[in-house]
Scaffold this active site. Structure first.
Site, PDB file in Angstrom:
ATOM      1  N   HIS A 194      -2.859  17.481   2.177  1.00 34.25           N
ATOM      2  CA  HIS A 194      -3.586  17.396   3.455  1.00 34.25           C
ATOM      3  C   HIS A 194      -5.093  17.525   3.215  1.00 34.25           C
ATOM      4  CE1 HIS A 194      -1.508  17.005   7.323  1.00 34.25           C
ATOM      5  NE2 HIS A 194      -2.630  17.414   7.908  1.00 34.25           N
ATOM      6  N   ASP A 198      -8.481  15.170   9.391  1.00 33.76           N
ATOM      7  CA  ASP A 198      -7.607  14.422  10.286  1.00 33.76           C
ATOM      8  C   ASP A 198      -7.212  13.125   9.578  1.00 33.76           C
ATOM      9  OD1 ASP A 198      -6.209  14.012  12.659  1.00 33.76           O
ATOM     10  OD2 ASP A 198      -7.842  12.903  13.591  1.00 33.76           O
ATOM     11  N   GLY A 199      -6.139  12.482  10.062  1.00 31.46           N
ATOM     12  CA  GLY A 199      -5.724  11.191   9.520  1.00 31.46           C
ATOM     13  C   GLY A 199      -4.872  11.265   8.275  1.00 31.46           C
ATOM     14  N   ASN A 200      -4.348  12.444   7.938  1.00 28.28           N
ATOM     15  CA  ASN A 200      -3.585  12.606   6.699  1.00 28.28           C
ATOM     16  C   ASN A 200      -2.249  11.876   6.719  1.00 28.28           C
ATOM     17  OD1 ASN A 200      -5.086  14.852   4.981  1.00 28.28           O
ATOM     18  ND2 ASN A 200      -5.241  15.416   7.136  1.00 28.28           N
ATOM     19  N   GLY A 201      -1.581  11.864   7.884  1.00 23.59           N
ATOM     20  CA  GLY A 201      -0.288  11.185   7.965  1.00 23.59           C
ATOM     21  C   GLY A 201      -0.416   9.697   7.725  1.00 23.59           C
ATOM     22  N   ARG A 202      -1.354   9.061   8.423  1.00 23.93           N
ATOM     23  CA  ARG A 202      -1.530   7.614   8.258  1.00 23.93           C
ATOM     24  C   ARG A 202      -2.034   7.276   6.863  1.00 23.93           C
ATOM     25  NH1 ARG A 202      -5.051   6.440  13.415  1.00 23.93           N
ATOM     26  NH2 ARG A 202      -5.435   8.666  13.125  1.00 23.93           N
ATOM     27  N   MET A 203      -2.898   8.119   6.295  1.00 22.60           N
ATOM     28  CA  MET A 203      -3.365   7.876   4.926  1.00 22.60           C
ATOM     29  C   MET A 203      -2.216   7.980   3.936  1.00 22.60           C
ATOM     30  SD  MET A 203      -6.412   6.905   4.180  1.00 22.60           S
ATOM     31  CE  MET A 203      -6.311   7.383   2.444  1.00 22.60           C
ATOM     32  N   SER A 204      -1.315   8.928   4.140  1.00 18.37           N
ATOM     33  CA  SER A 204      -0.182   9.092   3.220  1.00 18.37           C
ATOM     34  C   SER A 204       0.764   7.906   3.319  1.00 18.37           C
ATOM     35  CB  SER A 204       0.555  10.398   3.539  1.00 18.37           C
ATOM     36  OG  SER A 204      -0.306  11.505   3.377  1.00 18.37           O
ATOM     37  N   ARG A 205       0.999   7.424   4.546  1.00 20.10           N
ATOM     38  CA  ARG A 205       1.857   6.246   4.703  1.00 20.10           C
ATOM     39  C   ARG A 205       1.172   4.995   4.143  1.00 20.10           C
ATOM     40  NH1 ARG A 205       2.652   9.313   9.411  1.00 20.10           N
ATOM     41  NH2 ARG A 205       1.254   8.081  10.721  1.00 20.10           N
TER      42      ARG A 205
END
Length: 383
Positions: A194, A198-205
């Site tokens: 993380h 912000d934006g960690n989920g979309r960056m990981s996907r």
């Protein structure tokens, strides 16, 4: 220390082999198919991936509207300015990711990841700093209870060296593992570190999609599992397995096989979905060409009708761009299709689009709406 790639069982390897077979099949079908509808399908898949990944984060724009935004139809799309900005930012990020699939001297770096994050989140800067590691602790709260901590990320002082370790692994770690497994582990490690505010989920996907695309099995637009993750039941399972595997705090010694199995199921089921979609698109194109003489259709006009059959609607500007027509020619073609009863206009001026008219071949729509079933590969293997 990063979360470690697990050993796969015979069942896991069998699922991987089935996914590989479907992807090779898709590659061969796409290479043999007409370029026009293949371009439409790639656009549709990209739009679905963007819409789904943003939906997971609470930004809701219909995939058809996302496709319109990708075509530059900002004013015509009925969505909030906030959701439009999120969609266009993610589209910019995904476009760059898709372009990297065949770069010969490519390598992962902290600079690349921060640049991708800026593409995704730069419009929030400086309220939510973009393109730089976070400078404060991170706590993921339970839905509906902002005071209940579900996950606590590593301290901000640990982020730089963890990201350095992740970048080293992306370039050199577990290279003997299947690319789909590596892609899933990249997703897990990035989302658990993380590193951004912000934006960690979309960056990981997005990072997962990049690793899959770099594997080169099939075009990048056919590689993402983000559409599958955005399905409501799957989103719940996605968060649940992240909780189960990640633990309440950063715990890289935990067992990661449940996460890999969740992803293998996602790869398999999304490949099934895309395979059905490819077949429907192919059959719709063929069926429309069989009606060309009956309606005195030019070949280019089939593109507009195909878009209606598959997506439910077409805009004049979309047709103009797809066929590289002048504005006048596109207007004439759409008017001719409307007079023939093949299209019906909806809305006025810039917001106008066209849906199937009263004389649109019913058989083509039947093909477009053909139902299918999706099989869970692990349940099938145990049956």
């Amino acid at each position: 220390m990063l979360y470690r790639t697990p050993e796969l069982t015979a069942m896991d390897r069998s699922v991987l082999e089935e996914v590989a077979a479907m992807r090779h099949e898709l590659r061969d079908v796409v290479q043999r198919s007409p370029m026009k509808w293949t371009a439409d399908l790639r656009r549709s898949l990209t739009a679905s991936a963007i819409a789904a990944s943003n939906t997971i984060e609470g930004y809701r724009v219909d995939p058809v509207d996302v496709a319109d935004l990708l075509d530059g139809e900002r004013e015509a799309v009925d969505a909030s300015e906030r959701n439009k900005k999120e969609t266009l930012a993610y589209q910019q990020t995904m476009t760059y990711i898709q372009s990297l699939w065949d770069v010969e001297d490519f390598e992962y770096s902290k600079g690349l990841l921060n640049a991708l994050h800026w593409m995704l989140q730069g419009h929030h800067h400086p309220h939510y700093p973009a393109g730089r590691w976070r400078k404060k602790p991170i706590f993921i709260t339970t839905a509906g209870d902002p005071h209940a901590t579900e996950y606590e990320g590593p301290g901000e002082e640990d982020v730089p060296h963890l990201m350095e370790e992740l970048v080293f692994w992306l370039n050199q770690g577990d290279l003997e593992a299947d690319p789909l497994v590596r892609a899933a582990m990249a997703h897990l490690n990035l989302v658990k570190i993380h590193p951004w505010t912000d934006g960690n989920g979309r960056m990981s996907r997005s990072l997962q999609t990049l690793l899959i695309a770099r594997a080169g099995v099939v075009a990048p637009e056919f590689s993402s599992i983000e559409e599958w993750l955005g399905l409501p039941g799957n989103t719940w399972e996605y968060y649940n397995v992240l909780r189960e595997v990640g633990g309440p705090v950063y715990s890289p010694d935990r067992e990661t096989l449940p996460w890999i199995r969740f992803n293998l199921r996602a790869y398999h089921e999304q490949s099934q979905r895309v395979r059905h979609r490819v077949q429907r698109s192919t059959d719709c194109w063929i069926a429309l060409t069989e009606h060309a003489d009956r309606f005195n259709l030019a070949e280019r006009q089939i593109t507009a009708l195909h878009d209606v059959a598959i997506s439910g609607r077409v805009r004049r500007s979309r047709y103009e761009k797809a066929e590289a027509l002048s504005n006048q020619q596109a207007v004439r073609d759409i008017r001719a299709l409307t007079r023939a009863g093949l299209l019906t206009p909806v809305g006025n001026t810039k917001a106008r689009y066209y849906v199937a008219g009263p004389h649109f071949p019913a058989g083509v729509l039947d093909v477009a709406h053909r139902r299918h079933t999706i099989a869970d590969p692990y349940k099938s293997a145990r049956a």
